[in-house]
Write a protein that holds these residues in place. Structure first.
Motif, PDB file in Angstrom:
ATOM      1  N   PRO A 268       0.808  -1.151   0.102  1.00 11.00           N
ATOM      2  CA  PRO A 268       0.048  -0.051  -0.110  1.00 11.00           C
ATOM      3  C   PRO A 268       0.881   1.271   0.039  1.00 11.00           C
ATOM      4  N   GLU A 269       2.089   1.145  -0.092  1.00 10.88           N
ATOM      5  CA  GLU A 269       3.023   2.167  -0.015  1.00 10.88           C
ATOM      6  C   GLU A 269       2.929   3.356  -1.290  1.00 10.88           C
ATOM      7  N   ILE A 270       3.374   4.633  -1.039  1.00 11.88           N
ATOM      8  CA  ILE A 270       3.062   5.617  -1.808  1.00 11.88           C
ATOM      9  C   ILE A 270       3.761   5.417  -3.342  1.00 11.88           C
ATOM     10  N   GLN A 271       4.679   4.514  -3.329  1.00 15.84           N
ATOM     11  CA  GLN A 271       5.294   4.086  -4.780  1.00 15.84           C
ATOM     12  C   GLN A 271       5.291   5.488  -5.750  1.00 15.84           C
ATOM     13  N   TYR A 272       6.384   6.096  -5.159  1.00 17.23           N
ATOM     14  CA  TYR A 272       6.515   7.476  -6.106  1.00 17.23           C
ATOM     15  C   TYR A 272       7.124   6.886  -7.547  1.00 17.23           C
ATOM     16  N   ALA A 273       7.880   5.603  -7.825  1.00 18.34           N
ATOM     17  CA  ALA A 273       8.493   5.353  -9.024  1.00 18.34           C
ATOM     18  C   ALA A 273       7.329   4.967 -10.081  1.00 18.34           C
ATOM     19  N   THR A 274       6.231   4.236  -9.357  1.00 22.47           N
ATOM     20  CA  THR A 274       5.070   4.082 -10.152  1.00 22.47           C
ATOM     21  C   THR A 274       4.361   5.184 -10.608  1.00 22.47           C
ATOM     22  N   HIS A 275       3.980   6.361  -9.679  1.00 24.31           N
ATOM     23  CA  HIS A 275       3.197   7.076  -9.941  1.00 24.31           C
ATOM     24  C   HIS A 275       3.751   8.561 -10.107  1.00 24.31           C
ATOM     25  N   ARG A 276       5.005   8.597 -10.651  1.00 28.85           N
ATOM     26  CA  ARG A 276       5.855   9.894 -10.538  1.00 28.85           C
ATOM     27  C   ARG A 276       5.160  10.885 -11.119  1.00 28.85           C
ATOM     28  N   GLU A 277       4.639  10.947 -12.241  1.00 32.10           N
ATOM     29  CA  GLU A 277       3.984  11.872 -12.745  1.00 32.10           C
ATOM     30  C   GLU A 277       3.011  12.813 -12.184  1.00 32.10           C
ATOM     31  N   LEU A 278       1.972  11.694 -11.333  1.00 33.55           N
ATOM     32  CA  LEU A 278       0.828  12.244 -10.799  1.00 33.55           C
ATOM     33  C   LEU A 278       1.264  12.892  -9.523  1.00 33.55           C
ATOM     34  N   ILE A 279       2.317  12.103  -8.748  1.00 32.47           N
ATOM     35  CA  ILE A 279       3.012  12.696  -7.526  1.00 32.47           C
ATOM     36  C   ILE A 279       3.479  13.975  -7.495  1.00 32.47           C
ATOM     37  N   ASP A 280       4.357  14.298  -8.712  1.00 30.38           N
ATOM     38  CA  ASP A 280       5.038  15.529  -9.178  1.00 30.38           C
ATOM     39  C   ASP A 280       3.897  16.547  -9.311  1.00 30.38           C
ATOM     40  N   ASP A 281       2.652  16.131  -9.950  1.00 30.71           N
ATOM     41  CA  ASP A 281       1.838  17.229 -10.096  1.00 30.71           C
ATOM     42  C   ASP A 281       1.114  17.893  -8.629  1.00 30.71           C
ATOM     43  N   VAL A 282       0.958  16.728  -7.839  1.00 29.30           N
ATOM     44  CA  VAL A 282       0.773  17.217  -6.584  1.00 29.30           C
ATOM     45  C   VAL A 282       1.639  18.109  -5.917  1.00 29.30           C
ATOM     46  N   LEU A 283       2.802  17.814  -6.089  1.00 26.47           N
ATOM     47  CA  LEU A 283       4.091  18.641  -5.514  1.00 26.47           C
ATOM     48  C   LEU A 283       4.223  19.931  -5.970  1.00 26.47           C
ATOM     49  N   GLN A 284       4.050  19.946  -7.556  1.00 25.94           N
ATOM     50  CA  GLN A 284       3.982  21.303  -8.197  1.00 25.94           C
ATOM     51  C   GLN A 284       2.943  22.212  -7.648  1.00 25.94           C
ATOM     52  N   ALA A 285       1.542  21.600  -7.490  1.00 27.67           N
ATOM     53  CA  ALA A 285       0.555  22.203  -7.111  1.00 27.67           C
ATOM     54  C   ALA A 285       0.716  23.076  -5.635  1.00 27.67           C
ATOM     55  N   VAL A 286       1.500  22.108  -4.746  1.00 28.61           N
ATOM     56  CA  VAL A 286       1.827  23.023  -3.508  1.00 28.61           C
ATOM     57  C   VAL A 286       2.545  23.896  -3.588  1.00 28.61           C
ATOM     58  N   VAL A 287       3.800  23.809  -4.587  1.00 32.03           N
ATOM     59  CA  VAL A 287       4.790  24.926  -4.758  1.00 32.03           C
ATOM     60  C   VAL A 287       4.145  26.045  -5.431  1.00 32.03           C
ATOM     61  N   ASP A 288       3.324  25.842  -6.387  1.00 38.80           N
ATOM     62  CA  ASP A 288       2.498  26.937  -7.306  1.00 38.80           C
ATOM     63  C   ASP A 288       1.898  27.560  -6.480  1.00 38.80           C
ATOM     64  N   THR A 289       0.969  27.066  -5.382  1.00 38.51           N
ATOM     65  CA  THR A 289      -0.068  27.701  -4.549  1.00 38.51           C
ATOM     66  C   THR A 289       0.433  28.471  -3.543  1.00 38.51           C
ATOM     67  N   GLY A 290       2.023  28.204  -3.172  1.00 37.66           N
ATOM     68  CA  GLY A 290       2.347  28.724  -2.117  1.00 37.66           C
ATOM     69  C   GLY A 290       2.097  27.990  -0.721  1.00 37.66           C
ATOM     70  N   LYS A 291       1.543  26.915  -0.625  1.00 40.06           N
ATOM     71  CA  LYS A 291       1.414  25.953   0.389  1.00 40.06           C
ATOM     72  C   LYS A 291       2.524  25.262   0.874  1.00 40.06           C
TER      73      LYS A 291
END
Length: 256
Positions: A158-181
């Motif tokens: 059940p782990e987060i599996q960054y290697a498998t979901h790299r693009e989707l997780i990157d989009d989450v992280l980019q959203a956090v950065v872009d919105t100043g959160k």
């Protein structure tokens, strides 16, 4: 002072922890505390994860000070953004966390949702919804527990599996950065070596994309959970070049 910036007292439907017990535990741990009570509109099931923000403020305002801040954890359910924004405006919260607890209005705590759905699709929906809601919800300061689904998903891994979901997780992280959160480092699962290993590339990528800060949150519902795994979390943040912060009156504050 180091702060545990994610905790729940008896104001939250799933917690019976009193303010006095929480503050005593925080004192023993040598940390400050932020109460972040649950708000999830129209939550499925019998529990009601809603509260009166003004009554909450009146209840705890006298305790608020150098060692205690008052906040809220809001479920980022699509379609509830306007109601949440109105709610936040009704009290001078110190910190607003936004978190995913539901998908398609199903509670991720229970196994039913996963039983007829393949893991790849569930995790894709989870990260996609998270990125969309981070961008839509300007009323939030922090994205809570990015790995929440890993607590309860009954899959073999059940782990987060960054290697498998790299693009989707990157989009989450980019959203956090872009919105100043700010990205929360939720400490509940940091006692697991596997969880730590899986989270490293996520937070390293967050730093690469421009993220510089994390809050630490135990997500405590009982006194013994306050500041759990904080030593591990401090080392984790330091190794990745991330500074630990909290919030006061919705303003970022470095934890010294």
């Amino acid at each position: 002072m180091l702060f545990d910036s994610h905790s729940h007292t008896e104001v939250s439907a799933d917690s019976e922890m009193t303010a006095a017990a929480a503050l005593a535990a925080a004192g023993r741990a040598g940390v400050g505390l932020v109460f972040t009570e649950h708000l999830d509109w129209d939550f499925p099931g019998e529990q009601v994860f809603e509260f009166d923000p003004q009554a909450y403020w009146q209840r705890y305002e006298a305790l608020r000070g150098d060692r205690l801040r008052l906040g809220v954890e809001i479920g980022l359910e699509p379609g509830t953004e306007a109601r949440s924004e109105v709610f936040v405006a009704q009290a001078p919260f110190d910190l607003v966390i936004g978190s995913i607890h539901l998908l398609e209005h199903h509670d991720l705590y229970y196994p039913d949702y996963y039983q007829t759905r393949p893991q790849a699709q569930v995790y894709a929906d989870y990260y996609t919804t998270m990125a969309q809601q981070v961008r839509r919800c300007a009323f939030c300061d922090v994205l809570g527990h990015i790995d929440y689904i890993c607590r309860y998903a009954p899959y073999d891994n059940p782990e987060i599996q960054y290697a498998t979901h790299r693009e989707l997780i990157d989009d989450v992280l980019q959203a956090v950065v872009d919105t100043g959160k700010v990205l929360e480092l939720n400490t509940r699962r940091l006692g697991s070596r596997l969880a730590l290993k899986e989270l490293v590339p996520v937070y390293a990528r967050y730093h690469e994309l421009g993220g510089r800060y994390v809050t630490l949150g135990s997500d405590a519902h009982t006194p013994d959970a306050i500041a759990a795994n904080f030593t591990v979390a401090q080392d984790f943040a330091a190794q990745l070049g991330l500074e630990i912060v909290t919030f006061k009156a919705r303003q970022l504050e470095l934890c010294q």
